[in-house]
Write a protein that holds these residues in place. Structure first.
Motif, PDB file in Angstrom:
ATOM      1  N   MET A   1       0.761  -1.117  -0.026  1.00 26.97           N
ATOM      2  CA  MET A   1      -0.021  -0.065  -0.015  1.00 26.97           C
ATOM      3  C   MET A   1       0.802   1.397   0.094  1.00 26.97           C
ATOM      4  N   ILE A   2       0.439   2.027  -1.114  1.00 23.02           N
ATOM      5  CA  ILE A   2       1.268   3.417  -0.948  1.00 23.02           C
ATOM      6  C   ILE A   2       0.695   4.509  -0.285  1.00 23.02           C
ATOM      7  N   ARG A   3       1.197   4.858   0.821  1.00 19.09           N
ATOM      8  CA  ARG A   3       0.450   5.954   1.691  1.00 19.09           C
ATOM      9  C   ARG A   3       0.713   7.409   1.078  1.00 19.09           C
ATOM     10  N   LEU A   4      -0.257   8.158   0.750  1.00 17.55           N
ATOM     11  CA  LEU A   4      -0.213   9.327   0.071  1.00 17.55           C
ATOM     12  C   LEU A   4      -0.565  10.667   1.008  1.00 17.55           C
ATOM     13  N   LEU A   5       0.266  11.700   0.860  1.00 19.23           N
ATOM     14  CA  LEU A   5      -0.190  12.971   1.353  1.00 19.23           C
ATOM     15  C   LEU A   5      -0.710  13.836   0.150  1.00 19.23           C
ATOM     16  N   LEU A   6      -1.905  14.437   0.079  1.00 16.73           N
ATOM     17  CA  LEU A   6      -2.692  15.191  -0.901  1.00 16.73           C
ATOM     18  C   LEU A   6      -2.687  16.899  -0.476  1.00 16.73           C
ATOM     19  N   ALA A   7      -1.664  17.366  -1.029  1.00 18.89           N
ATOM     20  CA  ALA A   7      -1.871  19.086  -0.924  1.00 18.89           C
ATOM     21  C   ALA A   7      -2.283  19.766  -1.970  1.00 18.89           C
ATOM     22  N   GLU A   8      -3.597  20.424  -1.739  1.00 16.41           N
ATOM     23  CA  GLU A   8      -4.227  21.044  -2.903  1.00 16.41           C
ATOM     24  C   GLU A   8      -4.986  22.259  -2.281  1.00 16.41           C
ATOM     25  N   ASP A   9      -5.036  23.393  -2.585  1.00  8.28           N
ATOM     26  CA  ASP A   9      -5.660  24.406  -1.851  1.00  8.28           C
ATOM     27  C   ASP A   9      -7.325  24.558  -2.049  1.00  8.28           C
ATOM     28  N   GLN A  10      -7.778  24.151  -3.414  1.00  8.40           N
ATOM     29  CA  GLN A  10      -8.829  24.134  -3.754  1.00  8.40           C
ATOM     30  C   GLN A  10      -9.754  22.959  -3.254  1.00  8.40           C
ATOM     31  N   HIS A  11     -10.647  23.109  -2.225  1.00 10.68           N
ATOM     32  CA  HIS A  11     -11.418  22.144  -1.731  1.00 10.68           C
ATOM     33  C   HIS A  11     -11.787  20.920  -2.557  1.00 10.68           C
ATOM     34  N   VAL A  12     -12.696  21.410  -3.547  1.00  7.80           N
ATOM     35  CA  VAL A  12     -13.356  20.702  -4.328  1.00  7.80           C
ATOM     36  C   VAL A  12     -12.402  19.697  -5.226  1.00  7.80           C
ATOM     37  N   VAL A  13     -11.196  20.271  -5.607  1.00  6.90           N
ATOM     38  CA  VAL A  13     -10.374  19.656  -6.699  1.00  6.90           C
ATOM     39  C   VAL A  13      -9.438  18.603  -5.636  1.00  6.90           C
ATOM     40  N   ARG A  14      -9.202  19.054  -4.316  1.00  3.77           N
ATOM     41  CA  ARG A  14      -8.624  18.043  -3.586  1.00  3.77           C
ATOM     42  C   ARG A  14      -9.549  16.774  -3.038  1.00  3.77           C
ATOM     43  N   ALA A  15     -10.962  17.069  -2.850  1.00  2.29           N
ATOM     44  CA  ALA A  15     -11.949  16.071  -2.483  1.00  2.29           C
ATOM     45  C   ALA A  15     -11.889  15.108  -3.713  1.00  2.29           C
ATOM     46  N   ALA A  16     -11.892  15.582  -4.814  1.00  2.00           N
ATOM     47  CA  ALA A  16     -12.286  14.842  -6.160  1.00  2.00           C
ATOM     48  C   ALA A  16     -10.919  14.061  -6.347  1.00  2.00           C
ATOM     49  N   LEU A  17      -9.599  14.585  -5.992  1.00  4.05           N
ATOM     50  CA  LEU A  17      -8.480  13.693  -6.372  1.00  4.05           C
ATOM     51  C   LEU A  17      -8.607  12.577  -5.148  1.00  4.05           C
ATOM     52  N   ALA A  18      -8.777  13.003  -3.994  1.00  2.08           N
ATOM     53  CA  ALA A  18      -8.865  11.956  -2.758  1.00  2.08           C
ATOM     54  C   ALA A  18      -9.776  10.598  -3.196  1.00  2.08           C
ATOM     55  N   THR A  19     -10.817  11.214  -3.586  1.00  2.21           N
ATOM     56  CA  THR A  19     -11.805   9.911  -4.059  1.00  2.21           C
ATOM     57  C   THR A  19     -11.365   9.022  -5.026  1.00  2.21           C
ATOM     58  N   LEU A  20     -10.784   9.875  -6.220  1.00  2.00           N
ATOM     59  CA  LEU A  20     -10.334   8.990  -7.549  1.00  2.00           C
ATOM     60  C   LEU A  20      -9.190   8.074  -6.903  1.00  2.00           C
ATOM     61  N   LEU A  21      -8.244   8.843  -6.030  1.00  2.00           N
ATOM     62  CA  LEU A  21      -7.176   7.879  -5.812  1.00  2.00           C
ATOM     63  C   LEU A  21      -7.421   6.761  -4.731  1.00  2.00           C
ATOM     64  N   GLY A  22      -8.498   7.310  -4.109  1.00  2.42           N
ATOM     65  CA  GLY A  22      -8.900   6.194  -2.943  1.00  2.42           C
ATOM     66  C   GLY A  22      -9.632   4.774  -3.709  1.00  2.42           C
ATOM     67  N   LEU A  23     -10.112   4.908  -4.757  1.00  2.00           N
ATOM     68  CA  LEU A  23     -10.495   3.686  -5.551  1.00  2.00           C
ATOM     69  C   LEU A  23      -9.368   2.866  -6.357  1.00  2.00           C
ATOM     70  N   GLU A  24      -8.069   3.268  -5.942  1.00  2.00           N
ATOM     71  CA  GLU A  24      -7.084   2.392  -6.570  1.00  2.00           C
ATOM     72  C   GLU A  24      -6.748   1.354  -5.232  1.00  2.00           C
ATOM     73  N   PRO A  25      -6.463   0.207  -5.650  1.00  2.04           N
ATOM     74  CA  PRO A  25      -6.384  -0.805  -4.547  1.00  2.04           C
ATOM     75  C   PRO A  25      -5.190  -0.612  -3.951  1.00  2.04           C
ATOM     76  N   ASP A  26      -4.089   0.031  -4.209  1.00  2.00           N
ATOM     77  CA  ASP A  26      -2.865   0.195  -3.820  1.00  2.00           C
ATOM     78  C   ASP A  26      -2.482   1.519  -3.362  1.00  2.00           C
ATOM     79  N   LEU A  27      -3.230   2.396  -3.473  1.00  2.00           N
ATOM     80  CA  LEU A  27      -3.256   3.788  -2.903  1.00  2.00           C
ATOM     81  C   LEU A  27      -4.248   4.048  -1.654  1.00  2.00           C
ATOM     82  N   GLN A  28      -3.466   4.774  -0.709  1.00  2.00           N
ATOM     83  CA  GLN A  28      -4.428   5.168   0.501  1.00  2.00           C
ATOM     84  C   GLN A  28      -3.808   6.848   0.772  1.00  2.00           C
TER      85      GLN A  28
END
Length: 201
Positions: free
Chosen positions: A1-28
């Protein structure tokens, strides 16, 4: 499992990225941040494998945050995202030890693949940015001239710049004259525009 920090100042963009990346089985996604300063602080607590950071963030931009992160947490790989590819930013990112540099317009599967490559220590560069950086002339300004122009861009006058950098006002004016001449700019405002567009500031 690859542990990620997601830094993005636009909340909507950050939430969308977090959701998309969360769908990947090896990314958290283990941490999120809205500023570069917050990204560094969260990374030191969560110890992510990869920090995915927007280049344009308030308080501390993604490039400056990357430099700090490389110094404080050298095992964390960094993938920078940008909405506008400035070749000067790419060069600065490479010198800061950033492992990957990708345009935000990249499709989600490309982003996920880039994260995996970066996590394994492979360098990822957006092809469009790489070509542009190849053609870009190096920054003709010295580090001191860059400091002077950065302060001028923020609205400081010669006296304020002199006080901040511990220089005389005359020396600051000489630097500004040299900067305008080196860049072939019409004036100080034009020099700021040119340096910003080239990613030198």
């Amino acid at each position: 499992m690859i542990r990620l920090l997601l830094a993005e100042d636009q909340h909507v963009v950050r939430a969308a990225l977090a959701t998309l990346l969360g769908l990947e089985p090896d990314l958290q996604v283990v941490a999120e941040a809205a500023t570069g300063e917050e990204a560094v602080a969260r990374a030191l607590v969560e110890l992510p494998d990869v920090a995915v950071m927007d280049i344009d963030m308030p308080v501390l931009d993604g490039l400056s945050a990357s430099e700090l992160l490389r110094e404080k947490l050298p095992d964390c790989r960094i993938l920078l995202l940008t909405g506008h590819g400035k070749p000067g930013h790419l060069k600065r990112a490479l010198s800061a030890g950033v492992t990957g540099f990708l345009l935000k317009t990249a499709p989600p599967d490309r982003l996920a693949a880039a994260i995996r490559d970066v996590a394994q220590g492979r360098r990822v560069l957006d092809p469009e940015l790489a070509v542009a950086a190849w053609d870009l002339a190096d920054n003709p300004l010295t580090p001191r001239e860059t400091d002077v122009l950065r302060l001028a861009a923020a609205g400081a006058d010669a006296a304020e710049i002199a006080s901040t950098l511990f220089l005389s006002a005359g020396t600051v004016r000489n630097h500004l004259t040299a900067i305008v001449a080196k860049l072939g700019a019409r004036n100080r405002t034009d020099a700021v525009r040119m340096a910003t567009e080239s990613g030198w500031l």
